[in-house]
Design a protein around this motif. Structure first.
Motif, PDB file in Angstrom:
ATOM      1  N   PHE A  57     -14.074  30.058  52.008  1.00 45.39           N
ATOM      2  CA  PHE A  57     -14.333  28.955  51.660  1.00 45.39           C
ATOM      3  C   PHE A  57     -15.429  28.470  52.448  1.00 45.39           C
ATOM      4  O   PHE A  57     -15.932  28.853  53.808  1.00 45.39           O
ATOM      5  N   ILE A  58     -16.620  27.875  51.680  1.00 41.53           N
ATOM      6  CA  ILE A  58     -17.693  27.424  52.358  1.00 41.53           C
ATOM      7  C   ILE A  58     -17.613  25.692  51.999  1.00 41.53           C
ATOM      8  O   ILE A  58     -17.622  25.247  51.046  1.00 41.53           O
ATOM      9  N   GLY A  59     -17.488  25.217  53.348  1.00 46.09           N
ATOM     10  CA  GLY A  59     -16.905  23.849  53.333  1.00 46.09           C
ATOM     11  C   GLY A  59     -15.468  23.587  52.466  1.00 46.09           C
ATOM     12  O   GLY A  59     -14.736  24.480  52.804  1.00 46.09           O
ATOM     13  N   ASP A  60     -15.480  22.897  51.516  1.00 43.04           N
ATOM     14  CA  ASP A  60     -14.163  22.686  50.618  1.00 43.04           C
ATOM     15  C   ASP A  60     -14.332  23.709  49.316  1.00 43.04           C
ATOM     16  O   ASP A  60     -13.547  23.746  48.696  1.00 43.04           O
ATOM     17  N   MET A  61     -15.596  24.217  49.162  1.00 41.01           N
ATOM     18  CA  MET A  61     -15.810  25.375  47.749  1.00 41.01           C
ATOM     19  C   MET A  61     -15.221  26.531  48.135  1.00 41.01           C
ATOM     20  O   MET A  61     -15.382  27.047  49.172  1.00 41.01           O
ATOM     21  N   HIS A  62     -14.364  26.650  47.226  1.00 42.32           N
ATOM     22  CA  HIS A  62     -13.814  28.174  47.161  1.00 42.32           C
ATOM     23  C   HIS A  62     -14.752  29.111  46.491  1.00 42.32           C
ATOM     24  O   HIS A  62     -15.201  28.885  45.420  1.00 42.32           O
ATOM     25  N   VAL A  63     -14.983  29.896  47.400  1.00 42.78           N
ATOM     26  CA  VAL A  63     -16.294  31.025  47.006  1.00 42.78           C
ATOM     27  C   VAL A  63     -15.299  32.201  46.445  1.00 42.78           C
ATOM     28  O   VAL A  63     -15.930  32.744  45.144  1.00 42.78           O
ATOM     29  N   GLY A  64     -14.340  32.521  46.789  1.00 46.48           N
ATOM     30  CA  GLY A  64     -13.583  33.701  46.175  1.00 46.48           C
ATOM     31  C   GLY A  64     -13.332  34.720  47.309  1.00 46.48           C
ATOM     32  O   GLY A  64     -13.138  34.395  48.468  1.00 46.48           O
ATOM     33  N   GLY A  65     -13.352  36.060  46.633  1.00 49.17           N
ATOM     34  CA  GLY A  65     -13.279  37.171  47.535  1.00 49.17           C
ATOM     35  C   GLY A  65     -14.807  37.890  47.849  1.00 49.17           C
ATOM     36  O   GLY A  65     -15.566  37.404  47.926  1.00 49.17           O
ATOM     37  N   PHE A  66     -14.398  38.931  48.496  1.00 49.76           N
ATOM     38  CA  PHE A  66     -15.523  39.709  49.147  1.00 49.76           C
ATOM     39  C   PHE A  66     -16.585  40.087  47.872  1.00 49.76           C
ATOM     40  O   PHE A  66     -17.652  39.659  48.013  1.00 49.76           O
ATOM     41  N   ASP A  67     -16.273  40.482  46.682  1.00 52.72           N
ATOM     42  CA  ASP A  67     -17.075  40.568  45.569  1.00 52.72           C
ATOM     43  C   ASP A  67     -17.762  39.410  45.145  1.00 52.72           C
ATOM     44  O   ASP A  67     -19.093  39.534  44.778  1.00 52.72           O
ATOM     45  N   ASP A  68     -17.256  38.321  45.236  1.00 53.65           N
ATOM     46  CA  ASP A  68     -17.709  37.076  44.845  1.00 53.65           C
ATOM     47  C   ASP A  68     -18.826  36.655  45.818  1.00 53.65           C
ATOM     48  O   ASP A  68     -19.889  36.087  45.498  1.00 53.65           O
ATOM     49  N   LEU A  69     -18.544  36.892  47.086  1.00 51.37           N
ATOM     50  CA  LEU A  69     -19.679  36.636  48.170  1.00 51.37           C
ATOM     51  C   LEU A  69     -20.682  37.294  47.934  1.00 51.37           C
ATOM     52  O   LEU A  69     -21.820  36.982  48.184  1.00 51.37           O
ATOM     53  N   VAL A  70     -20.553  38.613  47.784  1.00 49.07           N
ATOM     54  CA  VAL A  70     -21.880  39.605  47.583  1.00 49.07           C
ATOM     55  C   VAL A  70     -22.457  39.205  46.321  1.00 49.07           C
ATOM     56  O   VAL A  70     -23.749  39.276  46.503  1.00 49.07           O
ATOM     57  N   SER A  71     -21.830  38.846  45.412  1.00 45.90           N
ATOM     58  CA  SER A  71     -22.555  38.369  44.083  1.00 45.90           C
ATOM     59  C   SER A  71     -23.398  37.167  44.260  1.00 45.90           C
ATOM     60  O   SER A  71     -24.455  37.107  43.958  1.00 45.90           O
ATOM     61  N   LEU A  72     -22.925  36.142  45.130  1.00 46.30           N
ATOM     62  CA  LEU A  72     -23.817  35.087  45.466  1.00 46.30           C
ATOM     63  C   LEU A  72     -24.880  35.624  46.316  1.00 46.30           C
ATOM     64  O   LEU A  72     -25.868  34.805  45.885  1.00 46.30           O
ATOM     65  N   ASP A  73     -24.664  36.415  47.242  1.00 46.76           N
ATOM     66  CA  ASP A  73     -25.693  36.619  47.987  1.00 46.76           C
ATOM     67  C   ASP A  73     -26.984  37.538  47.155  1.00 46.76           C
ATOM     68  O   ASP A  73     -28.073  37.232  47.371  1.00 46.76           O
ATOM     69  N   ARG A  74     -26.505  38.299  46.193  1.00 50.99           N
ATOM     70  CA  ARG A  74     -27.499  39.021  45.421  1.00 50.99           C
ATOM     71  C   ARG A  74     -28.177  38.142  44.433  1.00 50.99           C
ATOM     72  O   ARG A  74     -29.450  38.589  44.278  1.00 50.99           O
ATOM     73  N   LYS A  75     -27.580  36.837  44.023  1.00 53.10           N
ATOM     74  CA  LYS A  75     -28.270  36.213  43.312  1.00 53.10           C
ATOM     75  C   LYS A  75     -29.150  35.123  43.872  1.00 53.10           C
ATOM     76  O   LYS A  75     -29.783  34.251  43.633  1.00 53.10           O
ATOM     77  N   GLY A  76     -29.104  35.256  45.239  1.00 49.38           N
ATOM     78  CA  GLY A  76     -29.754  34.353  46.343  1.00 49.38           C
ATOM     79  C   GLY A  76     -29.304  33.281  46.506  1.00 49.38           C
ATOM     80  O   GLY A  76     -30.075  32.016  46.865  1.00 49.38           O
ATOM     81  N   GLU A  77     -28.168  32.827  46.231  1.00 52.56           N
ATOM     82  CA  GLU A  77     -27.305  31.509  46.023  1.00 52.56           C
ATOM     83  C   GLU A  77     -26.457  31.320  47.455  1.00 52.56           C
ATOM     84  O   GLU A  77     -26.301  30.137  47.707  1.00 52.56           O
ATOM     85  N   LEU A  78     -26.324  32.200  48.307  1.00 52.00           N
ATOM     86  CA  LEU A  78     -25.320  32.248  49.273  1.00 52.00           C
ATOM     87  C   LEU A  78     -26.041  31.226  50.539  1.00 52.00           C
ATOM     88  O   LEU A  78     -25.335  30.512  51.100  1.00 52.00           O
ATOM     89  N   ASP A  79     -27.300  31.621  50.773  1.00 52.33           N
ATOM     90  CA  ASP A  79     -28.051  30.887  51.864  1.00 52.33           C
ATOM     91  C   ASP A  79     -28.073  29.526  51.565  1.00 52.33           C
ATOM     92  O   ASP A  79     -27.850  28.735  52.597  1.00 52.33           O
ATOM     93  N   ALA A  80     -28.200  28.981  50.439  1.00 57.23           N
ATOM     94  CA  ALA A  80     -28.231  27.530  50.036  1.00 57.23           C
ATOM     95  C   ALA A  80     -26.781  27.093  50.398  1.00 57.23           C
ATOM     96  O   ALA A  80     -26.632  25.904  50.869  1.00 57.23           O
ATOM     97  N   LEU A  81     -25.969  27.803  50.082  1.00 56.22           N
ATOM     98  CA  LEU A  81     -24.429  27.208  50.115  1.00 56.22           C
ATOM     99  C   LEU A  81     -24.035  27.264  51.608  1.00 56.22           C
ATOM    100  O   LEU A  81     -23.334  25.983  52.168  1.00 56.22           O
TER     101      LEU A  81
END
Length: 84
Positions: A57-81
């Protein structure tokens, strides 16, 4: 920086990888070991609607599991979250 919570178990390689990725991003995540506490497992399942770990969870937002976290990072969206 947003509060990051990671529900984990002691023997989960995906949990270790998620914590490592977050650490490389400079994030000090709150780790909750669901193996040690049935109440925390129930909390995780209610929040995430999932039974597997890690659940992130980032804040109250459910990101998911490890694969979901990596996917956000690869899309360049993780840093903004994380910075929100």
């Amino acid at each position: 920086m947003s509060q990051v919570t990671v529900y984990t178990t002691q023997h989960c390689p995906y949990c270790l990888n998620a914590k490592s990725l977050l650490s490389r991003k400079g994030v000090s995540a709150t780790e909750i070991d669901v193996e040690a506490s049935p109440q925390r497992l129930a909390e995780m399942m209610q929040r995430a609607q999932r039974r597997t770990v890690p659940q992130i969870f980032i804040g109250d937002m459910h990101v998911g599991g490890f694969d979901d976290l990596v996917s956000l990072d690869r899309k360049g969206e993780l840093d903004a979250l994380i910075q929100a």
